[in-house]
Design an enzyme around this catalytic site. Sequence first.
Site, short mmCIF file in Angstrom:
data_model
loop_
_atom_site.label_atom_id
_atom_site.label_comp_id
_atom_site.label_asym_id
_atom_site.label_seq_id
_atom_site.Cartn_x
_atom_site.Cartn_y
_atom_site.Cartn_z
CD1 TRP A 334 -4.96 -28.01 104.53
CD2 TRP A 334 -5.91 -27.21 102.68
NE1 TRP A 334 -3.97 -27.46 103.75
CE2 TRP A 334 -4.53 -26.97 102.60
CE3 TRP A 334 -6.71 -26.80 101.61
CZ2 TRP A 334 -3.93 -26.33 101.53
CZ3 TRP A 334 -6.12 -26.16 100.53
CH2 TRP A 334 -4.75 -25.94 100.50
CB CYS A 369 1.36 -26.19 102.30
SG CYS A 369 2.03 -27.02 103.76
CG HIS A 428 2.69 -22.38 104.59
ND1 HIS A 428 1.96 -23.26 103.82
CD2 HIS A 428 2.82 -21.26 103.86
CE1 HIS A 428 1.65 -22.67 102.67
NE2 HIS A 428 2.17 -21.47 102.67
CG ASP A 451 2.89 -20.12 99.50
OD1 ASP A 451 2.57 -21.26 99.11
OD2 ASP A 451 2.65 -19.69 100.64
CG ASN A 491 9.57 -10.93 112.19
OD1 ASN A 491 9.57 -11.44 113.31
ND2 ASN A 491 10.38 -9.94 111.87
CG ASP A 493 4.97 -9.08 117.51
OD1 ASP A 493 5.89 -9.87 117.21
OD2 ASP A 493 5.15 -7.89 117.81
CD GLU A 540 11.45 -13.53 116.68
OE1 GLU A 540 11.20 -12.41 117.17
OE2 GLU A 540 10.68 -14.11 115.90
CD GLU A 545 11.80 -9.33 115.74
OE1 GLU A 545 10.70 -9.87 115.48
OE2 GLU A 545 12.02 -8.69 116.79
CE1 TYR A 613 -0.08 -27.53 106.47
CE2 TYR A 613 -1.76 -29.20 106.16
CZ TYR A 613 -0.95 -28.21 105.64
OH TYR A 613 -1.01 -27.90 104.30
#
Length: 809
Positions: A334, A369, A428, A451, A491, A493, A540, A545, A613
């Site tokens: 990267w 990625c 990603h 991943d 998810n 915050d 959301e 959630e 990115y």
Amino acid sequence: MTDGPRSDVGRWGGNPWQPPTTPSPEPEPEPDRMSRRGGRSFWARCCPCCSCRNGTDEPYGGRGSRSGSRRPDSRGSGSRRPGSRTGDVNAAGDGTIREGMLVVTGVDLLSARSDQNRREHHTDEFEYDELIIRRGQPFHVVLHFSRPYESSDHVALELLIGNNPEVGKGTHVIIPVGKGSSGGWKAQVTKASGQNLNLRVHTSPNAIIGKFQFTIRTRCEAGEFQLPFDPSNEIYILFNPWCPEDIVYVDHEDWRQEYVLNESGRIYYGTEAQIGERTWNYGQFDHGVLDACLYILDRRGMPYGGRGDPVSVSRVISAMVNSLDDNGVLIGNWSGDYSRGTNPSAWVGSVEILLSYLRTGYSVPYGQCWVFAGVTTTVLRCLGLATRTVTNFNSAHDTDTSLTMDIYFDENMKPLEHLNHDSVWNFHVWNDCWMKRPDLPSGFDGWQVVDATPQETSSGIFCCGPCSVESIKNGLVYMKYDTPFIFAEVNSDKVYWQRQDDGSFKIVYVEEKAIGTLIITKAIGSNMRDDVTHMYKHPEGSEAERRAVETAAAHGSKPNVYSSRDSAEDVAMQVEAQDAVMGQDLAVSVVLSNRGGSPRTVKLHLYLSVTFYTGVTGPVFKESKKEVVLAPGASDRVSMPVAYKEYRPHLVDQGSMLLNVSGHVKESGQVLAKQHTFRLRTPDLSLTLLGAAVVGQECEVQIVFRNPLPVTLTNVVFRLEGSGLQRPKILNVGDIGGNETVTLHQKFVPVRPGPRQLIASLDSPQLSQVHGVIQVDVAPAPRGGGVFADAGGDSHSGETIPMASRGGA
């Protein structure tokens, strides 16, 4: 990170891989080990009714006749040869063929692409001559004997894989014809005609996947016979999403067509508001790719006995597609400096990468990625797992297991980059693969995240998953594998901390909808986008959630992070950026709205920087400060123009901009904070087919490109690739002047009929992420014959191409 042969012994130290060496002459066969130790005969072990002949055990070692060396001609199977003698053999081991023996004179595995086996097993697209089948599903074989088969004859089929095949580990499978075998293996006679015997062979739905050696043993009154090993009789066994008993079973034919059989797909990038897409050639059926996939398992030293478990196999692939720990397939980079390899943006598919790794044994430079994810899709689809490539926009990278994205600012709300270890990637890309999870409680089958991008270690290894999407959705971060990390990606915050006068930090703002804002994949049966956000998270702001977030945060390193939140927010802020094109001037705007009943004064700060990115940013190169007075219910816009000459010196790979906006409401003390990323669009390549495409006949494509920059592009390289059309090809075209248009022509010879994708890319130090695609509908050869030659091109070396034409803007 190195790119030489691995020196560590890997996760499974007891089964170390050794780098390939120059093939050596075929060794002499080992002495029969079973005869030395007086073991029971082959027939005594596989068939109780044959345990005695003439009142004594016939000493014959089922494993002892295999040679002790790894086969150099089949990298990826790592097996020893059964029946290594060059002639026919019998129980005495002297090669004598006695009158009346049931000698196998030939085997027809019906392995041609057009034959019944390949068609029924959905493997007819593989560019291989060997038999490729899917486990849990029967296949047909025809045996040719020296005399007619009789009911008193005993025939058994053998499949062997690995250095030390053992029946108990499933690496040595013995299938007596006409009798059941363990684990679902059996062989039935469907027809006996003259000296031919037609068999229907049932395979276990739990069978090991890989490349098996195949041999046949017979026994009759005249003696025992073993068919010598023949490389042309090797059999590949894959996972089977068409088999209900296989734990990778998919109960939707359109899903199987898309997620197993489709050789090309779309990978999405950019930002949520400016989604870019590129076509990727997965090429899982190209010649050599299947061997490369099996070689990856060998390279990791994965025990053969574990290769029937898709959970273990997908986890190994996650570890091996990146080069960390184990000198796997791709070296991540990267840095923006790709001078010692290939810019990740320049790849157009997986085939060139996998074939290079198979050919050399060295990690391929470089990947990011979407490259890791594209290669992972290829490998898992090739092995038979339903797999898709998924993009998550505003993807968090949680570095401290807090399950929140923490961003620190000074007293004036200027970012403190030395403290901002957590990052939010513009996007990603990872993978979903479909399987049951017998290792988890009920309810977690289905899509599993895998991943292969090396971000954090999992149990000390750079891998991630498989992780149940259902566990992510509900914040069940205690479920294996790696659920906390993936939950934070989609998810968590975004928590803004401001330094106080005494040096402490206080939470001044929590942005609840900033992470995992959009999760998409290619739709089934089309090139449209499929929004799968609802699979990863509840709506959301909904009660479900918020409950998932709080459940996850309670298991993080900052379980009380929300206890110090302040509220009172009546000024809203929105950031807007025009659709920006690389090389042009641009402008960004902030819209402030007063939703309260009293006037509000806002002190606003804007900081603009260039960012990778991955969320890693460069220094701020432009900033603006302004005070805005808002009447009750009023809105105002603050704009900041940015000229090309201002951002050009700061451009990095993939050229995105990060706008940090912060504000302070004088009357209420409300703090405003927002990070907004927008990308600079690059042009597409225009591909035009010149004439009809027919299997075996030369075809031509025209590629047109216009340089959008006022500067010269140097050392321009085109790549061209398309499964069934064109093997990976590199074209060196030199320099392209500022705002210049160029046209080039390339010829190729299709090798497989049907709808195909021809994909091209352009790369230079000044401009990357330029690509194009065209669909090519290939007609069958005039007489119906396909060819399995390389479809033109050479993935190892570049070809210098003169430009067909050049023109101005």
